[in-house]
Design a protein around this motif. Structure first.
Motif, PDB file in Angstrom:
ATOM      1  N   THR A  85      -4.105   3.558  -9.424  1.00 17.55           N
ATOM      2  CA  THR A  85      -2.760   3.056  -9.164  1.00 17.55           C
ATOM      3  C   THR A  85      -2.522   2.923  -7.666  1.00 17.55           C
ATOM      4  O   THR A  85      -3.202   3.543  -6.859  1.00 17.55           O
ATOM      5  CB  THR A  85      -1.695   3.991  -9.763  1.00 17.55           C
ATOM      6  N   PHE A  86      -1.541   2.106  -7.321  1.00 16.82           N
ATOM      7  CA  PHE A  86      -1.163   1.925  -5.921  1.00 16.82           C
ATOM      8  C   PHE A  86       0.348   1.737  -5.889  1.00 16.82           C
ATOM      9  O   PHE A  86       1.020   1.768  -6.933  1.00 16.82           O
ATOM     10  CB  PHE A  86      -1.891   0.736  -5.306  1.00 16.82           C
ATOM     11  N   CYS A  87       0.908   1.556  -4.711  1.00 13.06           N
ATOM     12  CA  CYS A  87       2.367   1.538  -4.582  1.00 13.06           C
ATOM     13  C   CYS A  87       3.002   0.425  -5.418  1.00 13.06           C
ATOM     14  O   CYS A  87       4.063   0.629  -6.022  1.00 13.06           O
ATOM     15  CB  CYS A  87       2.762   1.388  -3.120  1.00 13.06           C
TER      16      CYS A  87
ATOM     17  N   GLY B 245     -12.073   3.781  -5.916  1.00 15.89           N
ATOM     18  CA  GLY B 245     -12.345   3.661  -4.487  1.00 15.89           C
ATOM     19  C   GLY B 245     -11.320   4.385  -3.657  1.00 15.89           C
ATOM     20  O   GLY B 245     -10.541   5.191  -4.167  1.00 15.89           O
ATOM     21  N   ASN B 246     -11.317   4.088  -2.395  1.00 17.74           N
ATOM     22  CA  ASN B 246     -10.474   4.821  -1.464  1.00 17.74           C
ATOM     23  C   ASN B 246      -9.505   3.884  -0.752  1.00 17.74           C
ATOM     24  O   ASN B 246      -9.792   2.723  -0.509  1.00 17.74           O
ATOM     25  CB  ASN B 246     -11.351   5.534  -0.429  1.00 17.74           C
ATOM     26  N   ASP B 247      -8.378   4.442  -0.363  1.00 19.07           N
ATOM     27  CA  ASP B 247      -7.306   3.662   0.232  1.00 19.07           C
ATOM     28  C   ASP B 247      -7.560   3.426   1.719  1.00 19.07           C
ATOM     29  O   ASP B 247      -7.726   4.368   2.478  1.00 19.07           O
ATOM     30  CB  ASP B 247      -5.992   4.420   0.049  1.00 19.07           C
TER      31      ASP B 247
ATOM     32  N   SER C 271      -0.956  -1.040 -11.499  1.00 21.17           N
ATOM     33  CA  SER C 271      -2.321  -0.861 -11.982  1.00 21.17           C
ATOM     34  C   SER C 271      -2.859  -2.199 -12.471  1.00 21.17           C
ATOM     35  O   SER C 271      -2.094  -2.994 -13.055  1.00 21.17           O
ATOM     36  CB  SER C 271      -2.334   0.166 -13.128  1.00 21.17           C
ATOM     37  N   PRO C 272      -4.123  -2.492 -12.243  1.00 19.88           N
ATOM     38  CA  PRO C 272      -5.132  -1.642 -11.600  1.00 19.88           C
ATOM     39  C   PRO C 272      -4.856  -1.474 -10.099  1.00 19.88           C
ATOM     40  O   PRO C 272      -3.984  -2.148  -9.533  1.00 19.88           O
ATOM     41  CB  PRO C 272      -6.424  -2.420 -11.822  1.00 19.88           C
ATOM     42  N   ASN C 273      -5.605  -0.602  -9.491  1.00 16.30           N
ATOM     43  CA  ASN C 273      -5.448  -0.316  -8.071  1.00 16.30           C
ATOM     44  C   ASN C 273      -5.986  -1.488  -7.259  1.00 16.30           C
ATOM     45  O   ASN C 273      -7.189  -1.604  -7.031  1.00 16.30           O
ATOM     46  CB  ASN C 273      -6.186   0.972  -7.713  1.00 16.30           C
ATOM     47  N   LEU C 274      -5.078  -2.361  -6.795  1.00 11.75           N
ATOM     48  CA  LEU C 274      -5.493  -3.576  -6.112  1.00 11.75           C
ATOM     49  C   LEU C 274      -6.056  -3.305  -4.715  1.00 11.75           C
ATOM     50  O   LEU C 274      -6.586  -4.226  -4.086  1.00 11.75           O
ATOM     51  CB  LEU C 274      -4.322  -4.554  -5.996  1.00 11.75           C
ATOM     52  N   ILE C 275      -5.924  -2.099  -4.219  1.00  8.54           N
ATOM     53  CA  ILE C 275      -6.510  -1.786  -2.915  1.00  8.54           C
ATOM     54  C   ILE C 275      -7.805  -0.987  -3.066  1.00  8.54           C
ATOM     55  O   ILE C 275      -8.336  -0.472  -2.078  1.00  8.54           O
ATOM     56  CB  ILE C 275      -5.499  -1.035  -2.018  1.00  8.54           C
TER      57      ILE C 275
ATOM     58  N   GLY D 222       0.855  -1.177   0.000  1.00  6.60           N
ATOM     59  CA  GLY D 222       0.000   0.000   0.000  1.00  6.60           C
ATOM     60  C   GLY D 222       0.892   1.228   0.000  1.00  6.60           C
ATOM     61  O   GLY D 222       2.091   1.148   0.265  1.00  6.60           O
ATOM     62  N   LYS D 223       0.385   2.328  -0.383  1.00  7.32           N
ATOM     63  CA  LYS D 223      -0.959   2.826  -0.379  1.00  7.32           C
ATOM     64  C   LYS D 223      -1.388   3.196  -1.785  1.00  7.32           C
ATOM     65  O   LYS D 223      -0.617   3.026  -2.734  1.00  7.32           O
ATOM     66  CB  LYS D 223      -1.044   4.030   0.529  1.00  7.32           C
ATOM     67  N   MET D 224      -2.600   3.744  -1.930  1.00  7.88           N
ATOM     68  CA  MET D 224      -3.063   4.207  -3.218  1.00  7.88           C
ATOM     69  C   MET D 224      -2.264   5.439  -3.638  1.00  7.88           C
ATOM     70  O   MET D 224      -2.036   6.354  -2.852  1.00  7.88           O
ATOM     71  CB  MET D 224      -4.553   4.541  -3.144  1.00  7.88           C
ATOM     72  N   THR D 225      -1.817   5.463  -4.891  1.00 10.70           N
ATOM     73  CA  THR D 225      -1.047   6.601  -5.397  1.00 10.70           C
ATOM     74  C   THR D 225      -1.801   7.378  -6.463  1.00 10.70           C
ATOM     75  O   THR D 225      -1.301   8.370  -6.971  1.00 10.70           O
ATOM     76  CB  THR D 225       0.296   6.118  -5.972  1.00 10.70           C
TER      77      THR D 225
END
Length: 942
Positions: free
Chosen positions: A340-342, A371-373, A360-364, A333-336
């Protein structure tokens, strides 16, 4: 230095309410802040300065939750207490009954929940954090919950049973089923995922590692980790040496080489994940927020891994698989960004070097990567034990990859995905190594898939771990209930069932049923007050947005008029809202209308941030005018302790009670018979434990809900009595009395809702022959007879109090590690004397030569009317019976010499003995086999 370390740990727990650069700014502001009020004011000011939007709203909710809980656990100087230590002390002195005269609690739900409203999303009854599997039976699975204990299924998840209801901390963050002996189970306590989320670092800190040697029937505490306060996160066992265990905690990695007898910290810092390399008992992996580490000497020393892209300072989780032993998969984590995410990283050289494969995709995030981190709160990963590069990750939903680059979401965030939906917020993913089925532990329970996540099976029913804030019942029947629950909305039932309907989502807080129509009422969701014209048919209207978690009460003459209080007090009827008391009056901590006087309202002041004003108010004209009654004679002056609830006699509104949280001994309950003009301390012999709630019946009898159960005080007595038989070891958050049905209902913080009959008179005699475990308190006006065995280990405390005799017949046995106390006393005498058998605090010098281990196998002693002793000797041997006072000073040698099996009686000379607590020690063949306490309470004639 210990105090400094505890303070620093507390500040660290609070600092993560915001992220990145904001953390550093808040950290600076919190420096030097030691009291709850200082810390809360600092965080309140910081959040108020945040820009409006989702992040500010989320942080406000997290802090409101933190404040709701921790504000009840303050010491006399206004600082947050060491809760696990306090709880352990209280549990060591707690007794419980299974008889109606001391409570007869039974679970009534929710055991399952139906989504009956279109707006009531994310239906569930409780959260699950950890998964573990039996080493040889694929159908036996264990789960750890944040405040409901350890649960077990023997049929693959179709039904569940709790197996740790009385341990000191019902938060479970690590589970080990011993591969050499599946009956030996270890649990790492403490709600770990709360401890690394943004601000939700408050519930159920760790009480260490516990062990059961009989499959969960009884428990013992292993050695101390010598760190406090802290939370547990993961627990693993060496694949070769079953006595080697390693724990990941918020303050470091700890290792034991002797099955928990001794723990040593082998690495400092916050670590969320730990595991062995498959097939290698010397290589251990661990992750923290700052990196990944590997050890090649069974966790004794550590090296840091290299990354081709820097980690982002959030939670990192990893997975390994015997299908490819040298590979480590890591999700960071976290969402960037929105999609996208880290990053998803992979190491092919046993954790030395990691390459980022994708961001990517944003797995979180949700489906599509949006969505939100909240990756600090829920983040997990599992690698297939059989298939190379088949990996699943979990955060808000579950994702799947077969090449570490391309990912597909394989669960849906919202209901409507049919077999594809599982409750969002995934805390653990694990393959059952015996059958390859993938299990997911979520905020809504447990799910499984056996077809590659094409569909999911729901196993949440029966995991009864609801964290309930408040409840209300309908007095014209014994089954209509409305409850507000943490993260699981508001639940409603109107039939005699443990199935509840899901009324709405979010944090359901306070609730109220319309007493003229059980389908109507009011409920608080987060910071919103809603009015329902029908709980099931989705008929509701929004009344007001307030501070987080306001109080609500219905006028006792007009069921359509409601009062709600946050930083101010309001009333509403037929769409018209009115501010009461010119906005000056505050009722955030508690609000109470009076059954016998609809014009009288009591309000206990606080704020939306649980920062205390210490004011208690009364209105005698339905809220127009108010007077302060907390400045009147007898009202306690305490340092920041919160008022937690208000009790009013239902037939006399001038008789009012106020309860307090915190750990100020002897300052728990205060009473006024004249509507607050003067006050009297009614704490009497209540233990030094935070009080959550109070209820008063029409006769003036009192029931209070505490951190360790329910206590009762008769209107004619100045003593409190235990009244929590059948309740698990969780806080009682709210109470409701239904006198027409002769029942009392209790909501708990972690195990749902229970009911009991009201207090009744004790019976003349009791007979017990079955094995006894847990916490039980038996009382009889004349005699108790038993041939039971006392078993259960940690948390077992059996107390028997009779007016004349407690008779222990052959067959009775109190095995080592259990507590047993028998003594003479009246039914309404109050709480039993303190007993710590495992520490033997009262052993006189003349007994120190003997084995201090207490066992009931060799014999027992019984006190007959405080005038004689009956010895029951179960084996031949040398016998010594010694009487000692409360300080451990020997007073009499009652008997000494060789005895055969049988019964003997000896005189007990008490004529010259002063009132107080005494102990009789029975020693047979150099072993203390029974400790019998009794009290002398002679009436002094004037």
């Amino acid at each position: 230095m210990k105090a400094v370390r505890c303070l620093l740990s507390l500040l660290i727990l609070l600092m993560a309410i915001v992220v990145s650069a904001q953390e550093e700014e808040l950290s600076i502001r919190l420096e030097g802040k030691t009291t709850y009020e200082e810390i809360a004011q600092t965080i309140k000011g910081f959040i108020n300065e945040m820009p409006e939007g989702y992040k500010k709203q989320k942080k406000s909710k997290h802090f409101a939750r933190w404040a709701f809980y921790y504000s009840k656990y303050l010491t006399s100087d206004g600082k947050i207490a060491d809760i696990p230590k306090r709880t352990m002390e209280l549990i060591n002195n707690k007794q419980e009954s299974t008889r109606s005269n001391a409570g007869g609690w039974t679970f009534i739900g929710p055991n399952a929940s139906e989504n009956d409203n279109t707006h009531a999303r994310y239906n569930c009854i409780g959260r699950v954090d950890r998964l573990a599997f039996h080493p040889t039976n694929e159908n036996i699975i264990f789960i750890g919950t944040p405040s409901g204990g350890l649960w077990k299924t023997t049929n693959g998840g179709n039904s569940w049973n709790p197996i740790s209801s009385y341990i000191p901390s019902l938060g479970i963050s690590g589970i080990v089923i011993d591969h050499s002996n599946p009956n030996r189970i270890y649990v790492l306590t403490g709600a770990g995922d709360y401890a690394i989320s943004d601000g939700d670092r408050y519930f159920n800190r760790s009480a260490g590692v516990l062990v059961s040697h009989d499959g969960g029937d009884s428990w013992e505490q292993t050695g101390e980790l010598n760190a406090n306060p802290y939370n547990g996160l993961r627990l693993i066992q060496s694949p070769e040496d079953p006595d080697v265990l390693i724990a990941a905690t918020t303050v470091g990695i700890y290792k034991t080489r002797d099955a928990g007898a001794n723990w040593f910290r082998v690495k400092a810092g916050w670590h969320s994940d730990i595991d062995f390399k498959p097939g290698d008992a010397t290589t251990v992996y661990a992750s923290s927020k700052s990196g990944f580490y590997y050890s090649t000497d069974t966790a004794n020393t550590w090296q840091a891994a290299n990354f081709n892209h820097a980690l982002c300072g959030s939670r990192n989780e990893f997975a390994v698989s015997p299908a490819k032993p040298n590979v480590v998969y890591l999700i960071a984590g976290k969402m960037t960004g929105e999609h996208t995410f880290c990053g998803f990283f992979k190491s092919t050289d046993s954790g030395r070097n990691f390459i980022r494969h994708t961001t990517s995709p944003n797995l979180i995030g949700q489906e599509g990567g949006g969505g939100n981190d909240q990756s600090n709160y829920d983040l997990c990963i599992a690698a297939s034990p059989d298939t190379e590069d088949l990996v699943y990750t979990g955060a808000l939903i579950v994702w799947k990859t077969e090449n570490s680059i391309d990912f597909d979401n394989v669960s849906s965030y919202n209901e409507g995905g049919d077999d594809w939906y599982i409750h969002p917020d995934i805390h653990d993913l694990a393959f059952n190594p015996l059958n390859g089925i993938l299990y997911a532990a979520t905020d809504g329970g447990v799910y499984s898939t056996s077809n590659g996540a094409v569909s999911w099976n729901d196993h949440k029913d029966g995991i009864a771990t609801t964290q309930t804030y408040h409840l209300d019942d309908y007095n014209d029947d014994n089954y209509t209930l409305l409850i507000g629950s943490h993260d699981n909305g508001v639940k409603y039932r109107d039939t005699d069932s443990d199935y509840f309907s899901n009324v709405g989502s979010g944090d359901g807080f306070d609730v109220a049923i319309n007493y003229s129509d059980p389908t109507k009422g009011f409920a608080v969701f987060n910071s919103s007050v809603k009015k329902y014209s029908h709980f099931i048919n989705n008929n509701w209207q929004h009344l007001k947005t307030t501070s987080w978690f306001p109080q609500i009460e219905i006028n006792t003459s007009d069921p359509e008029r409601v009062y709600f209080a946050d930083d101010s007090v309001y009333t509403e009827k037929n769409g018209t809202k009115t501010l009461l008391g010119n906005g000056i009056i505050n009722g955030y901590n508690a609000l109470k209308t009076c059954p016998s006087n609809s014009n009288r309202i009591y309000a206990a002041a606080g704020t939306g941030w649980r920062i205390f004003k210490g004011k208690f108010y009364i209105s005698n004209d339905a809220g127009t005018n108010w007077d302060t009654i907390s400045n009147n004679p007898g009202f306690p002056n305490m340092v920041g302790q919160p008022m937690t609830d208000i009790g009013v006699n239902p037939t006399n509104s001038s008789k009012v009670y106020i309860t307090f949280g915190g750990y100020e001994d002897g300052k728990k309950v205060y009473y006024s018979s004249n509507a607050g003009a003067t006050w009297h301390n009614y704490s009497f012999d209540l233990p030094n434990v935070p009080l959550w709630c109070i209820e008063v019946d029409s006769d003036g009898n009192l029931y209070v809900g505490t951190d360790i159960g329910v206590y009762f005080k008769s209107v004619t007595s100045n003593n409190w009595e235990t009244f929590y038989n059948g309740l698990p070891n969780v806080p009682v958050s709210d109470l409701a009395i239904n006198e027409s049905e002769f029942q009392i209902i209790a909501s708990t913080w972690g195990r749902g809702v229970y009911k009991s009959g009201l207090k009744t008179n004790c019976q003349p005699s009791e007979v017990w022959t079955v094995p006894l475990a847990g916490k039980k308190f038996f009382t009889a006006s004349n005699s108790i007879t038993t041939t039971s065995t006392i078993e259960g280990g940690l948390g077992t405390e059996i107390v028997m109090r009779a007016g004349n005799q407690v008779k222990l017949y052959p067959g009775f046995e109190a095995t080592a590690g259990n507590k047993f106390l028998a003594y003479n006393g009246a039914c309404d005498e109050g709480l039993p004397p303190e007993l710590r058998i495992q520490d033997l605090p009262l052993i006189p010098d003349t007994l120190k030569q003997f084995d201090k281990k207490i066992s009931g196998r060799k014999g027992t002693v019984e006190i007959l009317n405080n005038s004689s002793i009956r010895l029951r000797q179960f084996e031949k041997g040398e016998t010594l019976i010694l009487l000692a006072n409360a300080e451990g000073k020997p007073i009499q040698t009652i008997a000494e010499g060789s005895h055969t099996e049988g019964r003997y009686e000896y005189p007990l000379w008490t004529q010259d003995m002063q009132n107080g607590l005494y102990s009789i020690y029975l020693v047979i063949n150099n072993q203390i086999t029974h400790l019998q306490e009794f009290t002398i309470n002679k009436t002094i004639k004037k």
